[in-house]
Design an enzyme around this catalytic site. Structure first.
Site, PDB file in Angstrom:
ATOM      1  N   LYS A   1       0.090   3.736  -2.712  1.00  0.00           N
ATOM      2  CA  LYS A   1      -0.965   4.752  -2.651  1.00  0.00           C
ATOM      3  C   LYS A   1      -0.421   6.175  -2.546  1.00  0.00           C
ATOM      4  CE  LYS A   1      -4.640   1.792  -0.748  1.00  0.00           C
ATOM      5  NZ  LYS A   1      -4.008   0.555  -0.295  1.00  0.00           N
TER       6      LYS A   1
ATOM      7  N   SER B   1      -5.939   3.885   4.141  1.00  0.00           N
ATOM      8  CA  SER B   1      -5.463   2.978   3.096  1.00  0.00           C
ATOM      9  C   SER B   1      -6.583   2.134   2.484  1.00  0.00           C
ATOM     10  CB  SER B   1      -4.370   2.059   3.658  1.00  0.00           C
ATOM     11  OG  SER B   1      -3.612   1.470   2.628  1.00  0.00           O
TER      12      SER B   1
ATOM     13  N   SER C   1       0.794  -1.237   0.000  1.00  0.00           N
ATOM     14  CA  SER C   1       0.000   0.000   0.000  1.00  0.00           C
ATOM     15  C   SER C   1       0.821   1.278   0.000  1.00  0.00           C
ATOM     16  CB  SER C   1      -0.955   0.009   1.203  1.00  0.00           C
ATOM     17  OG  SER C   1      -2.034  -0.871   0.985  1.00  0.00           O
TER      18      SER C   1
ATOM     19  N   LYS D   1       3.541   6.464   4.760  1.00  0.00           N
ATOM     20  CA  LYS D   1       2.521   5.488   4.374  1.00  0.00           C
ATOM     21  C   LYS D   1       3.026   4.086   4.678  1.00  0.00           C
ATOM     22  CE  LYS D   1      -1.385   4.255   2.574  1.00  0.00           C
ATOM     23  NZ  LYS D   1      -1.328   3.052   3.453  1.00  0.00           N
TER      24      LYS D   1
END
Length: 464
Positions: free
Chosen positions: A82, A137, A79, A249
């Protein structure tokens, strides 16, 4: 009279000494660490041991690589993907636009995926969607933002790959907007650091990404309020809170383990860390350890203190009569490098990839450059030649800097490179010399007058 002479000579000596010290001693670093760090056999700061198998730490402003571990090895970013999805949305969409979830996006979530449960036809703003993307997320949000931004997921993936290539990511290929496992969805810690560097430049992205808590109120499809914290636990106030963390992130896939991309800022230095193939808590521990090590062990140094860079400053590169007519000047897109605190700057070299730019003709008047200290990258920049004339059909003379092979060099055939201090010191020393000579002449005249008066007095006493 004697006291005045001593005073004058003392002042002259002190002035000369101060000028000499200013000329000889190098410029102090913009930032200096307050503690020391152990050095390895190459004289470089020894980094802490990490749990993560792939890692890199860079300076966000200079591009200096402070630490790397298997940084060019391909891995699955999960993720952390992202951040690029969020950047493209920030760059191409208005925060107040309304996003309506398609059935494809709403039903793209599988069991175990991160989701906020958005339904087909549900409406939120782009801003709300970005909070759901970067903080919680949510995978369906990534899918819908991709559709909204590019018209389709496949078109958005093309945008992602093009944007990654534009920042220099050569070992990266994205296959989706969320980071779900796909054999063709991969990157490297180094490439992801380049992408993160672009993300953390964007103020809208940073404002959202640094938020610890957010709420999405009732929508046209639900009366509930979605409340969630940022999964970047390194943010101040969260479970692994680090005082200087400014964003980041997290991610996880079975095939690639836990991943993390983060940023931190302290005393004017901004650092970016990327960690792949890590553990849930180990990535946060590694990130904090690297950030602390980086802030403690490195400092910013002005390019004017780098000999190879100083050759291209306007004050040091002197144009001869045979040079290009019209005005021209050189400039770097950055103003400093990041090197170990106390490093010997005379060992910093500057190289350029001649295949991507040179100064052989005005049709190509910029070159990406890399500053190296041994095998370590301490900064990246672009050297630009600015001219006030047309570039059509004009070739630069050979007294200008040119990219040759992998090294960016200057010739001395028709140009002179001098230090600005040399003529200044020479002029001051000359003035001091003239002043002392004049003082000596005045003293001699005064002595002659005194002797003449004494002779007259002696003669008058003899009756003349």
């Amino acid at each position: 009279m004697l006291n005045k002479n001593i005073f004058r000579r003392t002042i002259a000596f002190l002035c000369t000494f101060v000028i000499f010290m200013l000329a000889v001693y190098p410029a102090a670093p913009v930032q200096a660490a307050t503690t020391t760090t152990a050095l390895d056999e190459d004289g470089y700061p020894t980094a802490p041991d990490l749990v993560s198998e792939n890692a890199i730490l860079i300076d966000a402003d200079t591009g200096a690589i402070l630490y790397e571990k298997n940084a060019h090895e391909k891995s699955y970013p999960a993720s952390t993907t992202k951040i690029l999805t969020g950047l493209l949305a920030c760059e191409n969409d208005s925060l107040t636009d309304t996003v309506t979830f398609s059935s494809t996006a709403a039903n793209s979530v599988e069991y175990g995926d991160s989701t906020l449960g958005f339904r087909t036809g549900e409406e939120v703003t782009v801003e709300q969607a970005l909070y759901g993307l970067l903080l919680y997320s949510a995978n369906e949000v990534a899918y819908e933002l991709a559709e909204y931004t590019a018209g389709s997921l496949s078109a958005f993936v093309d945008m992602m790959n093009a944007r990654a290539q534009a920042v220099g990511a050569t070992d990266t290929h994205f296959a989706n907007a969320s980071g779900l496992y796909d054999a063709n969805h991969y990157t490297t810690a180094y490439d992801m650091a380049l992408i993160a560097r672009e993300c953390f430049k964007n103020p809208t992205f940073m404002q959202i990404d640094s938020t610890t808590y957010y709420e999405i109120g009732p929508t046209n499809k639900t009366d509930e309020t979605r409340k969630f914290y940022n999964r970047n636990k390194l943010l101040p106030g969260l479970s692994h809170g680090y005082a200087y963390c400014t964003g980041g992130k997290t991610g996880y896939v079975d095939e690639g383990g836990d991943t993390y991309v983060g940023s931190a800022e302290k005393d004017g230095m901004r650092l970016i860390v990327v960690l792949f193939r890590s553990t849930e808590d180990g990535r946060f521990d590694d990130a904090e350890a690297l950030f602390e090590w980086g802030f403690r062990s490195f400092s910013h140094y002005a390019l004017s203190s780098i000999a190879s860079a100083a050759n291209f400053t306007g004050t040091n590169f002197l144009k001869s009569a045979s040079s290009l007519s019209g005005s021209y000047s050189f400039g770097f897109t950055t103003s400093y490098v990041t090197a170990p605190t106390g490093a010997d700057l005379k060992n910093v070299t500057m190289t350029s990839d001649s295949g991507t730019g040179n100064f052989d003709a005005l049709s190509s008047i910029s070159a990406p450059v890399t500053f190296m200290l041994g095998d370590h990258t301490v900064g990246t920049s672009t050297l630009q030649l600015n001219t006030g004339i047309s570039s059509a059909g004009i070739v630069l003379p050979d007294d200008l800097p040119a990219a040759s092979g992998s090294a960016l060099t200057t010739t001395t055939k028709k140009s002179v490179v001098i230090s600005l201090w040399i003529p200044v010191i020479a002029a001051i020393l000359y003035l001091i010399y003239r002043w002392r000579k004049a003082a000596k002449l005045r003293e001699q005249r005064r002595s002659q007058i005194i002797q003449l008066r004494r002779r007259r007095d002696r003669d008058s006493r003899r009756g003349y």
